[in-house]
Design a protein around this motif. Structure first.
Motif, PDB file in Angstrom:
ATOM      1  N   ILE A 185      -9.902   2.860  -2.618  1.00  0.00           N
ATOM      2  CA  ILE A 185     -10.380   2.630  -1.265  1.00  0.00           C
ATOM      3  C   ILE A 185      -9.781   3.667  -0.323  1.00  0.00           C
ATOM      4  N   PRO A 186     -10.629   4.305   0.545  1.00  0.00           N
ATOM      5  CA  PRO A 186     -10.092   5.315   1.465  1.00  0.00           C
ATOM      6  C   PRO A 186      -8.985   4.754   2.338  1.00  0.00           C
ATOM      7  N   SER A 187      -7.842   5.393   2.342  1.00  0.00           N
ATOM      8  CA  SER A 187      -6.706   4.954   3.150  1.00  0.00           C
ATOM      9  C   SER A 187      -5.683   6.075   3.176  1.00  0.00           C
ATOM     10  N   SER A 188      -4.716   5.965   4.092  1.00  0.00           N
ATOM     11  CA  SER A 188      -3.584   6.878   4.099  1.00  0.00           C
ATOM     12  C   SER A 188      -2.372   6.094   3.625  1.00  0.00           C
ATOM     13  N   ASP A 189      -1.425   6.760   2.977  1.00  0.00           N
ATOM     14  CA  ASP A 189      -0.303   6.016   2.425  1.00  0.00           C
ATOM     15  C   ASP A 189       0.976   6.830   2.479  1.00  0.00           C
ATOM     16  N   CYS A 190       2.070   6.092   2.339  1.00  0.00           N
ATOM     17  CA  CYS A 190       3.404   6.674   2.244  1.00  0.00           C
ATOM     18  C   CYS A 190       4.117   5.944   1.124  1.00  0.00           C
ATOM     19  N   ALA A 191       4.476   6.652   0.058  1.00  0.00           N
ATOM     20  CA  ALA A 191       5.045   6.015  -1.121  1.00  0.00           C
ATOM     21  C   ALA A 191       6.397   6.618  -1.454  1.00  0.00           C
ATOM     22  N   GLY A 192       7.252   5.783  -2.074  1.00  0.00           N
ATOM     23  CA  GLY A 192       8.568   6.227  -2.496  1.00  0.00           C
ATOM     24  C   GLY A 192       9.237   5.150  -3.302  1.00  0.00           C
ATOM     25  N   ALA A 193      10.547   5.271  -3.489  1.00  0.00           N
ATOM     26  CA  ALA A 193      11.292   4.289  -4.262  1.00  0.00           C
ATOM     27  C   ALA A 193      11.256   2.908  -3.611  1.00  0.00           C
ATOM     28  N   PHE A 194      10.994   2.868  -2.309  1.00  0.00           N
ATOM     29  CA  PHE A 194      10.930   1.603  -1.579  1.00  0.00           C
ATOM     30  C   PHE A 194       9.615   0.873  -1.808  1.00  0.00           C
ATOM     31  N   GLY A 195       8.622   1.536  -2.402  1.00  0.00           N
ATOM     32  CA  GLY A 195       7.307   0.958  -2.590  1.00  0.00           C
ATOM     33  C   GLY A 195       6.251   1.840  -1.955  1.00  0.00           C
ATOM     34  N   GLN A 196       5.192   1.222  -1.451  1.00  0.00           N
ATOM     35  CA  GLN A 196       4.097   1.977  -0.864  1.00  0.00           C
ATOM     36  C   GLN A 196       3.572   1.280   0.376  1.00  0.00           C
ATOM     37  N   ILE A 197       3.384   2.035   1.443  1.00  0.00           N
ATOM     38  CA  ILE A 197       2.779   1.531   2.672  1.00  0.00           C
ATOM     39  C   ILE A 197       1.476   2.284   2.889  1.00  0.00           C
ATOM     40  N   ARG A 198       0.402   1.545   3.177  1.00  0.00           N
ATOM     41  CA  ARG A 198      -0.895   2.177   3.386  1.00  0.00           C
ATOM     42  C   ARG A 198      -1.558   1.605   4.633  1.00  0.00           C
ATOM     43  N   ALA A 199      -2.488   2.375   5.189  1.00  0.00           N
ATOM     44  CA  ALA A 199      -3.270   1.934   6.339  1.00  0.00           C
ATOM     45  C   ALA A 199      -4.699   2.410   6.154  1.00  0.00           C
ATOM     46  N   GLY A 200      -5.667   1.582   6.554  1.00  0.00           N
ATOM     47  CA  GLY A 200      -7.066   1.945   6.425  1.00  0.00           C
ATOM     48  C   GLY A 200      -7.866   0.820   5.819  1.00  0.00           C
ATOM     49  N   ARG A 201      -8.915   1.175   5.112  1.00  0.00           N
ATOM     50  CA  ARG A 201      -9.724   0.171   4.419  1.00  0.00           C
ATOM     51  C   ARG A 201      -9.158  -0.006   3.017  1.00  0.00           C
ATOM     52  N   ILE A 202      -8.651  -1.204   2.739  1.00  0.00           N
ATOM     53  CA  ILE A 202      -7.881  -1.446   1.517  1.00  0.00           C
ATOM     54  C   ILE A 202      -8.348  -2.735   0.859  1.00  0.00           C
ATOM     55  N   ALA A 203      -8.493  -2.722  -0.455  1.00  0.00           N
ATOM     56  CA  ALA A 203      -8.821  -3.929  -1.208  1.00  0.00           C
ATOM     57  C   ALA A 203      -7.647  -4.883  -1.182  1.00  0.00           C
ATOM     58  N   THR A 204      -7.895  -6.156  -0.922  1.00  0.00           N
ATOM     59  CA  THR A 204      -6.821  -7.143  -0.888  1.00  0.00           C
ATOM     60  C   THR A 204      -6.328  -7.459  -2.295  1.00  0.00           C
ATOM     61  N   GLY A 205      -5.070  -7.892  -2.384  1.00  0.00           N
ATOM     62  CA  GLY A 205      -4.532  -8.296  -3.680  1.00  0.00           C
ATOM     63  C   GLY A 205      -5.293  -9.460  -4.277  1.00  0.00           C
ATOM     64  N   SER A 206      -5.784 -10.390  -3.433  1.00  0.00           N
ATOM     65  CA  SER A 206      -6.568 -11.523  -3.928  1.00  0.00           C
ATOM     66  C   SER A 206      -7.839 -11.045  -4.612  1.00  0.00           C
ATOM     67  N   TRP A 207      -8.508 -10.061  -4.009  1.00  0.00           N
ATOM     68  CA  TRP A 207      -9.740  -9.529  -4.597  1.00  0.00           C
ATOM     69  C   TRP A 207      -9.456  -8.845  -5.924  1.00  0.00           C
ATOM     70  N   VAL A 208      -8.399  -8.027  -5.975  1.00  0.00           N
ATOM     71  CA  VAL A 208      -8.046  -7.323  -7.209  1.00  0.00           C
ATOM     72  C   VAL A 208      -7.734  -8.318  -8.319  1.00  0.00           C
ATOM     73  N   ASN A 209      -6.981  -9.372  -8.006  1.00  0.00           N
ATOM     74  CA  ASN A 209      -6.650 -10.366  -9.033  1.00  0.00           C
ATOM     75  C   ASN A 209      -7.869 -11.166  -9.463  1.00  0.00           C
ATOM     76  N   ALA A 210      -8.792 -11.442  -8.535  1.00  0.00           N
ATOM     77  CA  ALA A 210      -9.992 -12.195  -8.888  1.00  0.00           C
ATOM     78  C   ALA A 210     -10.826 -11.463  -9.920  1.00  0.00           C
ATOM     79  N   LEU A 211     -10.957 -10.144  -9.789  1.00  0.00           N
ATOM     80  CA  LEU A 211     -11.788  -9.407 -10.739  1.00  0.00           C
ATOM     81  C   LEU A 211     -11.026  -8.999 -11.989  1.00  0.00           C
ATOM     82  N   THR A 212      -9.698  -8.895 -11.908  1.00  0.00           N
ATOM     83  CA  THR A 212      -8.910  -8.447 -13.056  1.00  0.00           C
ATOM     84  C   THR A 212      -8.715  -9.547 -14.090  1.00  0.00           C
ATOM     85  N   PHE A 213      -8.578 -10.794 -13.643  1.00  0.00           N
ATOM     86  CA  PHE A 213      -8.248 -11.882 -14.562  1.00  0.00           C
ATOM     87  C   PHE A 213      -9.488 -12.632 -15.027  1.00  0.00           C
ATOM     88  N   ASN A 214     -10.516 -11.901 -15.441  1.00  0.00           N
ATOM     89  CA  ASN A 214     -11.657 -12.547 -16.087  1.00  0.00           C
ATOM     90  C   ASN A 214     -12.357 -11.528 -16.971  1.00  0.00           C
TER      91      ASN A 214
END
Length: 270
Positions: free
Chosen positions: A19-48
């Motif tokens: 999904i188009p977005s800007s991000d900043c990643a490092g050892a602390f994790g990842q921060i993104r801004a923009g249009r982003i798929a929610t974790g709920s949506w990703v889990n809904a399609l991944t676990f079937n």
């Protein structure tokens, strides 16, 4: 039925990576801004077993797709949120998490929050997701199983999604449960509880796929409604980019005649 999505359950998920977005990643994790798929949506399609197929995957049909015989919880919003901010944690001993938020910004989308916790160890994968929308104004046409009346105006909603998978090599099993609450303007709360079970079996250069979802609808002053959908099919891998599939889907909902559909096709990934 995307094999890459099915295999993704065996490794950490990069939420919304496409999904188009800007991000900043490092050892602390990842921060993104923009249009982003929610974790709920990703889990809904991944676990079937049917992955991101909203046409053949019963669980996605029941929970995310609009214009259904029964209301679907996420049909009033979107699996990806524009103008949102998201944070993904690093992995700690198999655990990872993500939080995402989006402001109302003067629209009917409302204030939105999504949080997920995932755990992966070997062939076992589990996830717990929570989504909440407030101060919204989504206009939703009533489903065929709903009482007659003007379209609903959904002011708020929340949902908890639990998911689990285990790959036994000869079969990969998936289980999901989504408990959702929707608050229509001027009416009593609507509850939608959906159970999903599915399996993927390697066979003859492809996979046998089977999936079932059942949703119970409850609302004060309205008789309970039920919808059950079963899908079975075979996905044959012709090459790394091309597959051939055949699917049968049977659908039944309260106060409606049941129906069965069939589909065959060839798919190529660019």
């Amino acid at each position: 039925m995307n094999r890459a999505a099915i295999r993704a359950i065996r490794r950490p998920i990069a939420f919304g990576r496409a999904i188009p977005s800007s991000d900043c990643a490092g050892a602390f994790g990842q921060i993104r801004a923009g249009r982003i798929a929610t974790g709920s949506w990703v889990n809904a399609l991944t676990f079937n077993s049917f992955a991101e197929s909203a046409a053949f995957g019963p669980f996605l049909l029941h929970t995310f797709v609009g214009s259904q015989p029964m209301l679907s919880y996420r049909s009033v919003s979107d699996g990806s949120w524009s103008n949102s901010i998201a944070y993904n944690t690093p992995q700690w001993g198999g655990f990872s998490g993500a939080v995402q938020a989006a402001a109302r910004e003067g629209t009917g989308d409302g204030r939105r929050f999504d949080g997920t916790i995932n755990y992966r160890s070997g062939m076992l994968a589990t996830a717990l997701s929570y989504t909440k929308l407030a101060d919204a104004a989504f206009t939703v046409v009533r489903g065929a199983t709903d009482p007659a009346g003007v379209p609903y105006v959904i002011q708020g909603q929340s949902a908890v999604l639990g998911s689990v998978s285990y790959d036994f090599k000869f079969v990969q099993l998936f289980g999901q449960f989504n408990s959702a609450k929707m608050q229509p303007r001027g009416l009593s709360e609507i509850s939608l509880d959906t159970v999903g079970l599915s399996a993927s079996v390697p066979a003859g250069g492809g996979r046998i796929l089977a999936s079932l979802a059942q949703t119970e609808r409850q609302q004060a002053g309205v008789s309970d409604r039920t919808r059950t959908t079963v899908t079975a099919g075979y996905d044959y891998i012709l090459s790394k980019r091309t597959d051939l599939y055949g699917v049968m889907l049977h659908d039944r909902a309260s106060n409606l005649s049941s129906g069965t559909g069939y589909a065959i096709g060839v798919r190529h990934h660019f």
